[in-house]
Design an enzyme around this catalytic site. Structure first.
Site, PDB file in Angstrom:
ATOM      1  N   THR A 125      10.368 -23.196   3.327  1.00 15.13           N
ATOM      2  CA  THR A 125      11.067 -22.234   4.187  1.00 15.13           C
ATOM      3  C   THR A 125      10.599 -20.804   3.915  1.00 15.13           C
ATOM      4  O   THR A 125      10.180 -20.488   2.799  1.00 15.13           O
ATOM      5  CB  THR A 125      12.591 -22.344   3.927  1.00 15.13           C
ATOM      6  OG1 THR A 125      13.246 -21.244   4.556  1.00 15.13           O
ATOM      7  CG2 THR A 125      12.924 -22.297   2.438  1.00 15.13           C
ATOM      8  N   ASP A 126      10.740 -19.959   4.930  1.00 14.89           N
ATOM      9  CA  ASP A 126      10.403 -18.542   4.735  1.00 14.89           C
ATOM     10  C   ASP A 126      11.384 -17.857   3.774  1.00 14.89           C
ATOM     11  O   ASP A 126      11.120 -16.758   3.288  1.00 14.89           O
ATOM     12  CB  ASP A 126      10.360 -17.795   6.081  1.00 14.89           C
ATOM     13  CG  ASP A 126      11.659 -17.837   6.868  1.00 14.89           C
ATOM     14  OD1 ASP A 126      12.638 -18.459   6.403  1.00 14.89           O
ATOM     15  OD2 ASP A 126      11.702 -17.234   7.960  1.00 14.89           O
ATOM     16  N   GLU A 127      12.535 -18.526   3.512  1.00 11.47           N
ATOM     17  CA  GLU A 127      13.532 -17.900   2.629  1.00 11.47           C
ATOM     18  C   GLU A 127      13.020 -17.737   1.206  1.00 11.47           C
ATOM     19  O   GLU A 127      13.601 -16.977   0.426  1.00 11.47           O
ATOM     20  CB  GLU A 127      14.837 -18.700   2.634  1.00 11.47           C
ATOM     21  CG  GLU A 127      15.493 -18.691   3.995  1.00 11.47           C
ATOM     22  CD  GLU A 127      16.956 -19.085   3.996  1.00 11.47           C
ATOM     23  OE1 GLU A 127      17.592 -19.065   2.934  1.00 11.47           O
ATOM     24  OE2 GLU A 127      17.459 -19.409   5.079  1.00 11.47           O
ATOM     25  N   TYR A 153      20.133 -21.822  -2.654  1.00  7.08           N
ATOM     26  CA  TYR A 153      19.303 -22.667  -1.775  1.00  7.08           C
ATOM     27  C   TYR A 153      17.844 -22.229  -1.830  1.00  7.08           C
ATOM     28  O   TYR A 153      16.947 -23.034  -2.105  1.00  7.08           O
ATOM     29  CB  TYR A 153      19.821 -22.600  -0.331  1.00  7.08           C
ATOM     30  CG  TYR A 153      18.796 -23.088   0.683  1.00  7.08           C
ATOM     31  CD1 TYR A 153      18.464 -24.427   0.780  1.00  7.08           C
ATOM     32  CD2 TYR A 153      18.128 -22.189   1.524  1.00  7.08           C
ATOM     33  CE1 TYR A 153      17.498 -24.879   1.686  1.00  7.08           C
ATOM     34  CE2 TYR A 153      17.164 -22.624   2.435  1.00  7.08           C
ATOM     35  CZ  TYR A 153      16.849 -23.965   2.511  1.00  7.08           C
ATOM     36  OH  TYR A 153      15.892 -24.397   3.396  1.00  7.08           O
ATOM     37  N   LYS A 157      14.414 -24.157  -3.257  1.00  7.01           N
ATOM     38  CA  LYS A 157      13.229 -24.451  -2.436  1.00  7.01           C
ATOM     39  C   LYS A 157      11.987 -23.807  -3.063  1.00  7.01           C
ATOM     40  O   LYS A 157      10.896 -24.391  -3.067  1.00  7.01           O
ATOM     41  CB  LYS A 157      13.423 -23.946  -1.003  1.00  7.01           C
ATOM     42  CG  LYS A 157      14.485 -24.685  -0.199  1.00  7.01           C
ATOM     43  CD  LYS A 157      14.150 -26.141   0.079  1.00  7.01           C
ATOM     44  CE  LYS A 157      13.030 -26.306   1.062  1.00  7.01           C
ATOM     45  NZ  LYS A 157      12.823 -27.752   1.402  1.00  7.01           N
TER      46      LYS A 157
HETATM   47  P1  NAD Z   1      19.302 -31.134   7.420  1.00  7.67           P
HETATM   48  O1  NAD Z   1      20.340 -30.667   6.457  1.00  7.67           O
HETATM   49  O2  NAD Z   1      19.635 -31.220   8.865  1.00  7.67           O
HETATM   50  O3  NAD Z   1      18.776 -32.585   6.988  1.00  7.67           O
HETATM   51  C1  NAD Z   1      18.502 -32.925   5.673  1.00  7.67           C
HETATM   52  C2  NAD Z   1      18.338 -34.449   5.592  1.00  7.67           C
HETATM   53  O4  NAD Z   1      17.983 -34.787   4.243  1.00  7.67           O
HETATM   54  C3  NAD Z   1      19.607 -35.237   5.925  1.00  7.67           C
HETATM   55  O5  NAD Z   1      19.302 -36.321   6.765  1.00  7.67           O
HETATM   56  C4  NAD Z   1      20.096 -35.725   4.567  1.00  7.67           C
HETATM   57  O6  NAD Z   1      20.817 -36.940   4.633  1.00  7.67           O
HETATM   58  C5  NAD Z   1      18.778 -35.877   3.818  1.00  7.67           C
HETATM   59  N1  NAD Z   1      18.950 -35.780   2.354  1.00  7.67           N
HETATM   60  C6  NAD Z   1      19.606 -34.800   1.673  1.00  7.67           C
HETATM   61  N2  NAD Z   1      19.583 -35.062   0.361  1.00  7.67           N
HETATM   62  C7  NAD Z   1      18.885 -36.220   0.203  1.00  7.67           C
HETATM   63  C8  NAD Z   1      18.518 -37.000  -0.924  1.00  7.67           C
HETATM   64  N3  NAD Z   1      18.865 -36.638  -2.174  1.00  7.67           N
HETATM   65  N4  NAD Z   1      17.794 -38.127  -0.717  1.00  7.67           N
HETATM   66  C9  NAD Z   1      17.448 -38.515   0.539  1.00  7.67           C
HETATM   67  N5  NAD Z   1      17.780 -37.823   1.644  1.00  7.67           N
HETATM   68  C10 NAD Z   1      18.487 -36.680   1.473  1.00  7.67           C
HETATM   69  O7  NAD Z   1      18.052 -30.192   7.165  1.00  7.67           O
HETATM   70  P2  NAD Z   1      16.985 -29.572   8.199  1.00  7.67           P
HETATM   71  O8  NAD Z   1      17.534 -28.334   8.775  1.00  7.67           O
HETATM   72  O9  NAD Z   1      16.494 -30.651   9.082  1.00  7.67           O
HETATM   73  O10 NAD Z   1      15.837 -29.146   7.175  1.00  7.67           O
HETATM   74  C11 NAD Z   1      14.827 -30.084   6.790  1.00  7.67           C
HETATM   75  C12 NAD Z   1      13.876 -29.411   5.813  1.00  7.67           C
HETATM   76  O11 NAD Z   1      13.291 -28.279   6.434  1.00  7.67           O
HETATM   77  C13 NAD Z   1      14.565 -28.895   4.549  1.00  7.67           C
HETATM   78  O12 NAD Z   1      13.707 -29.139   3.470  1.00  7.67           O
HETATM   79  C14 NAD Z   1      14.710 -27.400   4.799  1.00  7.67           C
HETATM   80  O13 NAD Z   1      14.681 -26.692   3.584  1.00  7.67           O
HETATM   81  C15 NAD Z   1      13.483 -27.119   5.634  1.00  7.67           C
HETATM   82  N6  NAD Z   1      13.586 -25.980   6.571  1.00  7.67           N
HETATM   83  C16 NAD Z   1      14.622 -25.910   7.466  1.00  7.67           C
HETATM   84  C17 NAD Z   1      14.662 -24.872   8.395  1.00  7.67           C
HETATM   85  C18 NAD Z   1      15.763 -24.764   9.417  1.00  7.67           C
HETATM   86  O14 NAD Z   1      15.811 -23.775  10.161  1.00  7.67           O
HETATM   87  N7  NAD Z   1      16.658 -25.741   9.540  1.00  7.67           N
HETATM   88  C19 NAD Z   1      13.652 -23.905   8.390  1.00  7.67           C
HETATM   89  C20 NAD Z   1      12.610 -24.004   7.453  1.00  7.67           C
HETATM   90  C21 NAD Z   1      12.591 -25.066   6.569  1.00  7.67           C
HETATM   91  O1  TDX Z   2      28.996 -18.821  11.100  1.00  2.00           O
HETATM   92  C1  TDX Z   2      27.941 -18.192  10.897  1.00  2.00           C
HETATM   93  N1  TDX Z   2      27.893 -16.863  11.196  1.00  2.00           N
HETATM   94  C2  TDX Z   2      26.791 -16.095  10.983  1.00  2.00           C
HETATM   95  O2  TDX Z   2      26.802 -14.892  11.271  1.00  2.00           O
HETATM   96  C3  TDX Z   2      26.764 -18.806  10.347  1.00  2.00           C
HETATM   97  C4  TDX Z   2      26.767 -20.265   9.999  1.00  2.00           C
HETATM   98  C5  TDX Z   2      25.655 -18.023  10.140  1.00  2.00           C
HETATM   99  N2  TDX Z   2      25.657 -16.705  10.427  1.00  2.00           N
HETATM  100  C6  TDX Z   2      24.445 -15.896  10.185  1.00  2.00           C
HETATM  101  C7  TDX Z   2      23.842 -16.025   8.801  1.00  2.00           C
HETATM  102  C8  TDX Z   2      22.368 -15.840   9.062  1.00  2.00           C
HETATM  103  O3  TDX Z   2      22.054 -14.455   9.070  1.00  2.00           O
HETATM  104  O4  TDX Z   2      23.443 -16.389  11.085  1.00  2.00           O
HETATM  105  C9  TDX Z   2      22.145 -16.403  10.469  1.00  2.00           C
HETATM  106  C10 TDX Z   2      21.603 -17.814  10.474  1.00  2.00           C
HETATM  107  O5  TDX Z   2      22.397 -18.574   9.598  1.00  2.00           O
HETATM  108  P1  TDX Z   2      22.101 -20.124   9.308  1.00  2.00           P
HETATM  109  O6  TDX Z   2      22.084 -20.864  10.593  1.00  2.00           O
HETATM  110  O7  TDX Z   2      23.043 -20.576   8.234  1.00  2.00           O
HETATM  111  O8  TDX Z   2      20.590 -20.079   8.805  1.00  2.00           O
HETATM  112  P2  TDX Z   2      19.870 -19.311   7.592  1.00  2.00           P
HETATM  113  O9  TDX Z   2      20.826 -18.954   6.524  1.00  2.00           O
HETATM  114  O10 TDX Z   2      19.037 -18.230   8.195  1.00  2.00           O
HETATM  115  O11 TDX Z   2      18.931 -20.508   7.034  1.00  2.00           O
HETATM  116  C11 TDX Z   2      18.224 -21.372   7.954  1.00  2.00           C
HETATM  117  O12 TDX Z   2      16.875 -20.983   8.067  1.00  2.00           O
HETATM  118  C12 TDX Z   2      16.033 -21.209   6.963  1.00  2.00           C
HETATM  119  C13 TDX Z   2      18.311 -22.831   7.513  1.00  2.00           C
HETATM  120  O13 TDX Z   2      19.672 -23.218   7.385  1.00  2.00           O
HETATM  121  C14 TDX Z   2      17.564 -23.068   6.229  1.00  2.00           C
HETATM  122  O14 TDX Z   2      17.594 -24.447   5.879  1.00  2.00           O
HETATM  123  C15 TDX Z   2      16.135 -22.629   6.443  1.00  2.00           C
HETATM  124  O15 TDX Z   2      15.418 -22.742   5.246  1.00  2.00           O
END
Ligand code: NAD
Ligand code: TDX
Length: 339
Positions: A125-127, A153, A157
């Site tokens: 992630t970019d985080e 988190y 990562k």
């Molecule tokens: P998500 O929370 O929707 O899904 C995570 C999945 O992993 C779930 O199906 C969960 O059951 C499974 N999981 C969790 N712990 C586990 C374990 N110990 N063993 C096996 N399975 C397990 O997450 P997402 O938003 O789809 O993110 C997927 C990946 O992408 C993550 O690694 C996250 O850090 C990365 N990522 C997410 C975003 C975003 O915007 N959502 C952006 C950049 C990177």
């Molecule tokens: O209720 C809310 N109100 C609000 O203002 C929630 C849930 C979030 N927010 C804000 C927090 C953040 O600035 O919105 C922005 C986005 O929040 P999230 O959806 O929780 O995402 P973020 O914290 O940016 O992280 C996401 O992007 C990077 C993913 O959850 C991560 O898994 C990924 O690595």
């Protein structure tokens, strides 16, 4: 080609499973997922009968079970999506983030070392880069930006990323890492900003915006992220990190207002609530490397992607209503009170 996709029952992982099964009809895709609160087997229903697909319910930290799966399937690649992914939950309780995101990554890579693998890909992630100031729109995260995390988190990562690079240098494991910005699209768990706001707006509930809503995220449609990973695992250089993002920076408050407008709901639903602890101000990706090396470009404009996403949530109410009516209610009340 046999690929183990961990976390394939979650948001991005499931979209990636669909992408790969559609695009490569001769690939075998094994989804390894322990179905935490964020994993949803019903999401994978459309591919459960596909002979090229297998679902295995298992935890990536279970070394014995992971080794057994490798022995059975002899995978060519592993793409690791499995993670605890929600920043707010990591602030409440970091431990499971350390276990899954760090130890789980190590177990998967140990299996890759033991049984041999063509590629281990870490979905990061970019985080991991921390944040950028709002008053410096000229600054972007490149692959050389130092790791500088803010939340448990992102720290977990970043730790995993360092382990992945160390396994490459020390053991010669053929790894790649992608660091993507915020994704949105179908099957996004309703605890995250965009689906939470869509679900609340549809139920005429308050829309809880943290702080002043000025924080900036760089939104990318999930399919564009899946295409980037597909390119990296096939053509990316081993040992390299690739940033993925579409130059689509938006403030949270603008996102919420767009959702209100698209759904015909009043902005008076917007409620400013206490800020997230350690809240990152701005994320912004420089995707020059993946564009120049692999020809990747985002294909979905935000204006279209958000319409498609909202339509998906309207057409698939059962999917998210089932989630928000269960255990999730306890989490929601803890986070936002009884609103
Ligand atoms: P998500 O929370 O929707 O899904 C995570 C999945 O992993 C779930 O199906 C969960 O059951 C499974 N999981 C969790 N712990 C586990 C374990 N110990 N063993 C096996 N399975 C397990 O997450 P997402 O938003 O789809 O993110 C997927 C990946 O992408 C993550 O690694 C996250 O850090 C990365 N990522 C997410 C975003 C975003 O915007 N959502 C952006 C950049 C990177
Ligand atoms: O209720 C809310 N109100 C609000 O203002 C929630 C849930 C979030 N927010 C804000 C927090 C953040 O600035 O919105 C922005 C986005 O929040 P999230 O959806 O929780 O995402 P973020 O914290 O940016 O992280 C996401 O992007 C990077 C993913 O959850 C991560 O898994 C990924 O690595």
């Amino acid at each position: 080609m046999t690929i183990i996709v961990t976390g394939g029952a979650g948001f991005i992982g499931s979209n990636f499973v669909f992408h790969m099964l559609n695009k490569y009809p001769d690939y075998r895709i094994i989804c390894l997922d322990c179905l935490t609160y964020a994993g949803n087997l019903s999401t994978l229903a459309p591919v459960m009968d596909n002979p090229n697909f297998r679902f295995v319910k298992e935890d990536i930290t279970n070394r014995e079970a992971v080794y057994k799966l490798f022995e059975e399937e002899k995978p060519d690649m592993v793409v690791n999506f499995a993670a605890e992914s929600h920043v707010d939950r990591s602030i409440e309780d970091p431990e499971v983030f350390l276990r899954t995101n760090i130890m789980g990554t190590a177990v998967l890579m140990d299996a890759c070392r033991k049984y041999g693998i063509k590629r281990y890909h870490q979905v990061s992630t970019d985080e991991v880069y921390g944040d950028l100031p709002l008053d410096r729109p000229d600054l972007f995260f490149t692959e050389e930006t130092p790791i500088h995390t803010s939340s448990p988190y992102s720290s977990s990562k970043a730790s995993a990323d360092l382990l992945v690079l160390a396994y490459h240098r020390t053991y010669g494991l053929p790894v790649t890492i992608s660091r993507c910005s915020n994704n949105y699209g179908p099957y996004h768990f309703p605890e995250k900003l965009i689906p939470l706001m869509i679900a609340n707006a549809l139920n005429d509930k308050p829309l809880p915006v943290y702080g002043k809503g000025e924080n900036v995220r760089d939104w990318l449609y999930v399919e564009d992220h899946c295409r980037a990973i597909d390119l990296i695992i096939h053509n990316g250089r081993v040992g390299e990190v690739y940033n993925v993002g579409g130059h689509n920076e938006m403030t949270n408050i603008d996102i919420v207002k767009i959702i209100c407008k698209e759904l015909g709901k009043p902005e008076s639903l917007i409620t400013y609530v206490a800020d997230r602890k350690g809240h990152d101000m701005r994320y912004a990706i420089d995707p020059t490397k993946i564009h120049n090396e692999l020809g990747w470009l985002p294909e979905t404009k935000f204006a279209d992607g958000i319409k498609k996403t909202i339509k998906w949530y309207l057409d698939n109410k059962e999917w998210w209503e089932t989630i928000i009516s269960g255990e999730y209610q306890n989490y929601y009340e803890k986070m936002y009170g009884n609103r």
